[in-house]
Design an enzyme around this catalytic site. Structure first.
Site, short mmCIF file in Angstrom:
data_model
loop_
_atom_site.label_atom_id
_atom_site.label_comp_id
_atom_site.label_asym_id
_atom_site.label_seq_id
_atom_site.Cartn_x
_atom_site.Cartn_y
_atom_site.Cartn_z
N LYS A 53 -52.75 -8.69 0.89
CA LYS A 53 -51.54 -8.50 1.70
C LYS A 53 -50.39 -8.00 0.82
CE LYS A 53 -52.97 -11.77 5.18
NZ LYS A 53 -53.11 -13.16 5.55
N GLN A 97 -50.49 -18.93 5.20
CA GLN A 97 -51.91 -18.59 5.11
C GLN A 97 -52.77 -19.78 5.57
OE1 GLN A 97 -53.28 -15.50 4.16
NE2 GLN A 97 -55.17 -16.47 4.88
N ASP A 120 -47.36 -13.48 12.43
CA ASP A 120 -48.76 -13.71 12.84
C ASP A 120 -48.88 -13.78 14.36
OD1 ASP A 120 -50.68 -13.66 10.85
OD2 ASP A 120 -50.20 -15.66 10.13
#
Ligand code: NAD
Length: 305
Positions: A53, A97, A120
């Site tokens: 990422k 995460q 997200d």
């Protein structure tokens, strides 16, 4: 033989569009979007994801700020970091995460992220907006799958779509997005009766289960489009022999490297029946990061900072 839907190539197109968006912000005197990534613990797969990422952020000009916390971090400390990032005017997007180490409540953490910074798309506010068909930050993997299908001209109107898997992050939002585009959607899952028959009805089959090679060629309607979200690591040679009978190259890689990635669909078999299939790796995997960075840019533009 089916067409291979190249996720890597489409991810590059999406990333280029983000790069241009960041450039456009700079031309208007605005700062680069800022993405904060919170990694708790030392799960090796998560470390790889976070590294990928950060590398993708660097390519498109997004500022990525990593926060690493020890696996033993108490919930209150994680919550305090999220509060701090929520209040930071230089942070447009926050990503925690997953999975979090044992003892930490991922729902509590995800619900704490400001919906405006929820890149997200997992916050109930954003999920509610998706349910209502309103704009908001949407989960990256299904959004990117929709973008891939649109790029390849798959007309979803009236199509029979079957989504295998009902997770909050892939299955459910994917089903909603397909419904929004006027597909007739069935969500199938671990309790579905006669799964092969349900799958055989699908003009579009999306598999997001996490069971290697669950979907056999005989489950696929001839001419269907197949999107394989599953990512499974295979090390067992006997399992490999079973799953990759129609994929000699994959079997060879397993033998030489000792491990190989595969999806929820038996790719070699699907290629004989379907009209188009995403491979694993190189299909949906690269698209997810592209979807994330698209959301980070959108969040920055929404903030107007
Ligand atoms: P999950 O474990 O949260 O959900 C799996 C779903 O599959 C559940 O709804 C369950 O009901 C269903 N299921 C389980 N066993 C089944 C069976 N035998 N038959 C039918 N349905 C069954 O998983 P998830 O987070 O949605 O991820 C699914 C897969 O997609 C995993 O392999 C994951 O690694 C992968 N994934 C890939 C990306 C990507 O970037 N490509 C992103 C997210 C998830």
């Amino acid at each position: 033989m089916a067409t291979i839907l190249d996720g890597k190539a489409h991810a590059d197109r999406m990333l280029e569009s983000v790069r241009l968006g960041v450039e456009d912000r700079r031309a208007r005197g605005l700062r680069a979007p800022g993405l904060a990534v919170v990694l708790v613990g030392d799960d090796p797969a998560s470390q790889v994801y976070v590294r990928n990422k950060s590398a993708a952020c660097a390519k498109v000009g997004i500022t990525s700020i990593e926060h690493r916390l020890a696996a033993e971090t108490p919930q209150a400390e994680l919550d305090a970091l999220i509060d701090q990032l929520n209040a930071d005017p230089d942070v447009d997007g926050i990503l925690v995460q997953l999975p979090l180490p044992k003892g930490l409540d991922s729902k509590e953490a995800l619900h704490r992220i400001s919906p405006a910074k929820d890149v997200d798309g997992f916050h109930p506010m954003n999920q509610g907006l998706l349910l209502e068909g309103l704009p908001g930050l949407r989960p990256c993997t299904p959004t990117a799958c929709m973008s891939l299908l649109a790029h390849h001209g798959v007309n979803l109107k009236g199509l029979r779509a079957v989504v295998l898997g009902r997770s909050e992050i892939v299955g459910k939002p994917m089903a909603l997005m397909l419904l929004e585009q006027h597909a007739t959607v069935t969500i199938a899952h671990s309790r579905t009766k006669d799964l092969p028959a349900v799958c055989r009805e699908a003009d579009l089959l999306v598999a997001a289960v996490g069971r290697p090679g669950l979907v056999e060629g005989s489950w696929i309607k001839p001419g269907a489009v197949v999107v394989d979200v599953g990512i499974n690591r295979i090390e067992d040679p006997a399992l490999g022999e079973r799953l990759f009978a129609a994929e000699p190259k994959k079997l060879e890689t397993l033998k030489t490297k000792g491990a190989v990635l595969c999806g929820d669909v038996r790719f070699g078999e699907a290629m004989q029946v379907a009209s188009a299939v995403t491979p694993v790796p190189g299909g949906v995997g690269p698209l997810t990061i592209a979807g994330l960075l698209t959301n980070a840019l959108m969040a920055a533009n929404n903030h107007g900072a």
